[in-house]
Design a protein around this motif. Structure first.
Motif, PDB file in Angstrom:
ATOM      1  N   VAL A  96       4.113 -10.882 100.999  1.00 21.33           N
ATOM      2  CA  VAL A  96       5.052 -11.491  99.560  1.00 21.33           C
ATOM      3  C   VAL A  96       3.563 -11.717  99.035  1.00 21.33           C
ATOM      4  CG1 VAL A  96       6.537 -13.266  99.377  1.00 21.33           C
ATOM      5  CG2 VAL A  96       6.774 -11.698 101.197  1.00 21.33           C
ATOM      6  N   MET A  97       2.701 -12.551  99.543  1.00 19.28           N
ATOM      7  CA  MET A  97       1.938 -13.007  98.838  1.00 19.28           C
ATOM      8  C   MET A  97       0.875 -12.006  97.980  1.00 19.28           C
ATOM      9  SD  MET A  97      -1.624 -15.234  99.669  1.00 19.28           S
ATOM     10  CE  MET A  97      -2.712 -14.307  99.949  1.00 19.28           C
ATOM     11  N   VAL A  98       0.455 -11.128  98.552  1.00 21.80           N
ATOM     12  CA  VAL A  98      -0.545  -9.663  98.814  1.00 21.80           C
ATOM     13  C   VAL A  98       0.630  -9.381  97.205  1.00 21.80           C
ATOM     14  CG1 VAL A  98      -1.559  -7.369  98.817  1.00 21.80           C
ATOM     15  CG2 VAL A  98      -1.615  -9.664 100.269  1.00 21.80           C
ATOM     16  N   HIS A  99       2.195  -8.971  97.129  1.00 21.07           N
ATOM     17  CA  HIS A  99       2.435  -8.218  95.930  1.00 21.07           C
ATOM     18  C   HIS A  99       3.062  -9.435  94.518  1.00 21.07           C
ATOM     19  CE1 HIS A  99       3.458  -5.045  97.945  1.00 21.07           C
ATOM     20  NE2 HIS A  99       3.353  -4.724  99.386  1.00 21.07           N
ATOM     21  N   THR A 100       2.937 -10.509  96.072  1.00 15.67           N
ATOM     22  CA  THR A 100       3.047 -11.563  93.704  1.00 15.67           C
ATOM     23  C   THR A 100       1.329 -11.260  93.142  1.00 15.67           C
ATOM     24  OG1 THR A 100       4.235 -12.507  95.903  1.00 15.67           O
ATOM     25  CG2 THR A 100       3.541 -13.781  93.639  1.00 15.67           C
ATOM     26  N   VAL A 101       0.798 -11.394  94.305  1.00 17.44           N
ATOM     27  CA  VAL A 101      -0.625 -11.340  93.736  1.00 17.44           C
ATOM     28  C   VAL A 101      -0.717 -10.092  92.529  1.00 17.44           C
ATOM     29  CG1 VAL A 101      -2.807 -11.592  93.741  1.00 17.44           C
ATOM     30  CG2 VAL A 101      -1.379 -13.497  95.041  1.00 17.44           C
ATOM     31  N   TYR A 102      -1.530  -9.553  93.290  1.00 16.07           N
ATOM     32  CA  TYR A 102      -1.007  -7.834  92.403  1.00 16.07           C
ATOM     33  C   TYR A 102       0.365  -7.663  91.478  1.00 16.07           C
ATOM     34  CZ  TYR A 102      -4.797  -8.437  94.518  1.00 16.07           C
ATOM     35  OH  TYR A 102      -5.568  -8.583  95.805  1.00 16.07           O
ATOM     36  N   GLY A 103       1.334  -8.072  91.417  1.00 15.75           N
ATOM     37  CA  GLY A 103       2.317  -8.200  90.833  1.00 15.75           C
ATOM     38  C   GLY A 103       1.932  -8.786  89.915  1.00 15.75           C
ATOM     39  N   LEU A 104       1.123  -9.970  89.230  1.00 18.18           N
ATOM     40  CA  LEU A 104       1.047 -10.371  88.318  1.00 18.18           C
ATOM     41  C   LEU A 104       1.087 -10.231  86.883  1.00 18.18           C
ATOM     42  CD1 LEU A 104      -0.098 -14.315  90.143  1.00 18.18           C
ATOM     43  CD2 LEU A 104       2.287 -13.718  88.653  1.00 18.18           C
ATOM     44  N   GLY A 105       0.430  -9.346  87.003  1.00 18.03           N
ATOM     45  CA  GLY A 105      -0.495  -8.441  85.825  1.00 18.03           C
ATOM     46  C   GLY A 105       0.564  -8.206  85.246  1.00 18.03           C
ATOM     47  N   PHE A 106       1.311  -7.035  85.833  1.00 14.44           N
ATOM     48  CA  PHE A 106       2.335  -6.063  84.811  1.00 14.44           C
ATOM     49  C   PHE A 106       3.666  -7.384  84.342  1.00 14.44           C
ATOM     50  CE2 PHE A 106       1.161  -2.238  86.821  1.00 14.44           C
ATOM     51  CZ  PHE A 106       1.596  -1.695  85.652  1.00 14.44           C
ATOM     52  N   THR A 107       4.210  -8.268  85.852  1.00 13.02           N
ATOM     53  CA  THR A 107       5.001  -8.667  84.656  1.00 13.02           C
ATOM     54  C   THR A 107       4.109 -10.244  83.740  1.00 13.02           C
ATOM     55  OG1 THR A 107       4.371 -10.825  87.305  1.00 13.02           O
ATOM     56  CG2 THR A 107       5.645  -9.327  87.089  1.00 13.02           C
TER      57      THR A 107
END
Lengths: 293, 292
Positions: free
Chosen positions: A158-169
């Protein structure tokens, strides 16, 4: 899905139109072919697949491959079917999508309505982060997850996907809020509304579409991820994509093609359903991912 | 005092995200860059060896196969996806009945995972049970399609599946571009007696330049990153025939215990992507700023 239609000024003859429709239908069949192969063969017995025609519909429909794919087939060492991995994916996707979307909304709000010196640099760095090849972060991420005690766990993923999703969101909300009238925000501030009051009472209520776009985008990406799942999950946190690959590419035993196809459809189903129900928003996300600025 | 605090709230809100990106993206890039100059094997260590890993990397046959495959795959994937995408967009832009349905069908592969795509195409192209076998059943006994088992041809099966997955996306990008073309221009050209084909060739397609650029950037970056599809379809095989930089990085780092070399290959991948993305983003942001 609505890219607004307009009258095209170019007229074409009747023969030409017949040709155009023929080509369009040909490509409809081309794109549907793999889906047809998967569905039809997931309903056949293994004997029928061995004996014959992959493009033909099943002679006698059997749901055994689906049952096996869901709950009894051998994935890795255990004969659990894909069910536990499907649940892992859900447990991973839901928090990752919600957290990254919420943070993206706040970031977009700050970057557009509370801009400060250096805001463009901050945004530029977050935007560039969307495009890195994730191979570059695998080694240090494995170490950090180990240090935090999150290696091989769902919270780690969850942490990994959150961090690397932040740019797009952040990108999605920044572009959306850039078009939101700043006067409304200023007026509310003069009336004494705080930072968070403006956000909750003024921006969020009019952000429905961009929330949908962002949530769909994140859901699709996180659900379909393979690299992080393969790198950072362990036996009890493996997501469905990794489990499906293990099922299909395991070198032991008989290749149960029908079960593989049923499993593949199971893995594709959540994102396919989202796409069919709200394709318009899906396309908007794709377009925003391609055209920036 | 309260006002001061209010001034800082926005920055405090943004700070965790920005700090996370700085650490987990840029910090990690620096760390991987450092590891690529160390003698790390199974675990990271700090024995500095300069650029020796890069020298070793480019001397490895395995890595050179991966680069050649990326070149073959990237060129065909980008070229065919763009041409097919544009072609389908033009077809769909002719006031087609059921356009919405057709568009939905063309684009659905983008919603599913590369692993699923890989499974479907892997078995469909399998000579034993897939297309070849089916053709034999239909009476075409001499039909032969064994590319996926053939080390010279296997890379092209990855191209086939990847194009199937992304060409609808490119179609949607071009369709949005075509819908943005001013009808007056087309009408004026028709008054001048230009035919439909000519109008497309000389007027409309040249106007699609920004879309070509976006499609090129998106597809290039997908090509360099491609990992899942290769793993699902061929696992890099037969032999090393479909090895790509992304699969190379993974296997050198995590299964062959050559972390230093793996890190250097990741840095090369990053350089490839950034050399395309940074100029593109820079020009897009500049253009965006000019519009406002």
């Amino acid at each position: 899905m609505s890219i607004p239609s307009q009258d095209n000024a170019i007229q074409s003859g009747r023969l030409m139109r017949a040709l155009i429709y023929t080509l369009l239908i040909f490509f409809v069949l081309y794109y549907l072919l793999p889906l047809w192969v998967m569905v039809s063969n997931s309903l056949k017995t293994l004997d029928e697949i061995h004996g014959g025609d992959m493009l033909a519909p099943p002679r006698a429909i059997t749901f055994e491959p689906w049952k096996a794919a869901w709950s009894t087939t051998q994935v890795g060492v255990e004969a659990t079917g894909l069910r536990p991995y499907f649940l892992n994916s859900i447990l991973m996707v839901v928090p990752a999508v919600l957290i990254s979307t919420f943070l993206g909304a706040l970031n977009g709000y700050v970057l557009t309505k509370w801009s400060f010196r250096g805001a463009n640099l901050v945004f530029g760095l977050m935007l560039l982060a969307c495009f890195i090849p994730f191979q570059i972060v695998l080694i240090p991420m494995a170490r950090i997850l180990g240090m935090l005690g999150l290696a091989g766990t769902i919270p780690g993923l969850v942490m990994v996907h959150t961090v690397y999703g932040l740019g797009f969101t952040t990108l999605f909300f920044r572009n959306y809020y850039a078009a939101f009238p700043t006067e409304l925000v200023r007026a509310a501030q003069i009336d004494g509304a705080s930072f968070f009051q403006v956000f909750w009472r003024i921006l969020v209520p009019s952000s429905g579409p961009i929330f949908v776009v962002t949530i769909i985008w994140q859901f699709t990406n996180v659900w379909n991820d393979f690299l992080f799942g393969a790198s950072f999950s362990s036996y009890d946190s493996t997501p469905i994509t990794v489990a499906l690959n293990n099922l299909v590419n395991s070198s032991t035993g008989v290749k149960e093609y029908n079960v593989h196809f049923a499993g593949a459809i199971l893995a594709a189903l959540p994102t396919l359903v989202v796409y069919i129900v709200s394709g318009r928003y899906f396309v908007r996300g794709l377009m925003a991912g391609a055209v920036k600025g | 005092m309260r006002d001061r605090l209010q001034d800082w709230v926005p920055r405090i809100v943004l700070a965790p995200s920005f700090a996370a990106v700085l650490l987990f993206v840029y910090g990690f890039i620096l760390y991987t860059g450092w590891l690529s100059m160390t003698n790390s094997r199974m675990l990271p260590n700090n024995d500095f060896i300069g650029l020796a890993n890069y020298v070793k990397l480019f001397g490895l046959k395995h890595w050179n196969i991966a680069l050649v495959n990326l070149a073959i795959f990237g060129t065909l994937y980008i070229l065919i996806s763009s041409v097919l995408g544009l072609f389908l967009a033009i077809l769909l832009d002719q006031q087609i009945r059921n356009e919405g349905f057709i568009r939905t069908v063309y684009l659905y592969p983008m919603a599913i995972s590369f692993i699923v795509t890989g499974v479907a195409w892997k078995w469909f192209l399998d000579p034993g049970i897939g297309l070849q076998n089916t053709m034999h059943k239909w009476g075409w006994e001499s039909f032969e399609f064994t590319w996926i088992k053939d080390s010279d041809m296997a890379i092209y099966t990855i191209v086939i599946a990847a194009i199937w997955q992304s060409s609808g996306y490119v179609m949607a990008m071009f369709l949005a571009g075509l819908r943005g073309v001013d009808n007056e221009i087309i009408k004026a050209a028709q008054v001048d007696g230009a035919s439909g084909v000519l109008i497309y060739r000389r007027i409309i397609i040249p106007m699609m330049r920004p879309v070509f650029l976006s499609a090129f950037v998106v597809l290039t970056h997908l090509a360099i990153k491609s990992y899942d599809l290769v793993v699902a379809m061929t696992g890099g095989g037969p032999g090393r025939a479909t090895e790509m930089p992304a699969t190379f990085m993974y296997s050198y780092t995590f299964t062959r215990n050559q972390m230093g070399v793996g890190a250097s290959s990741a840095i090369i991948m990053l350089v490839m992507i950034f050399s395309i993305i940074i100029p593109y983003l820079y020009s897009e942001i500049r253009a965006g700023a000019d519009r406002r």
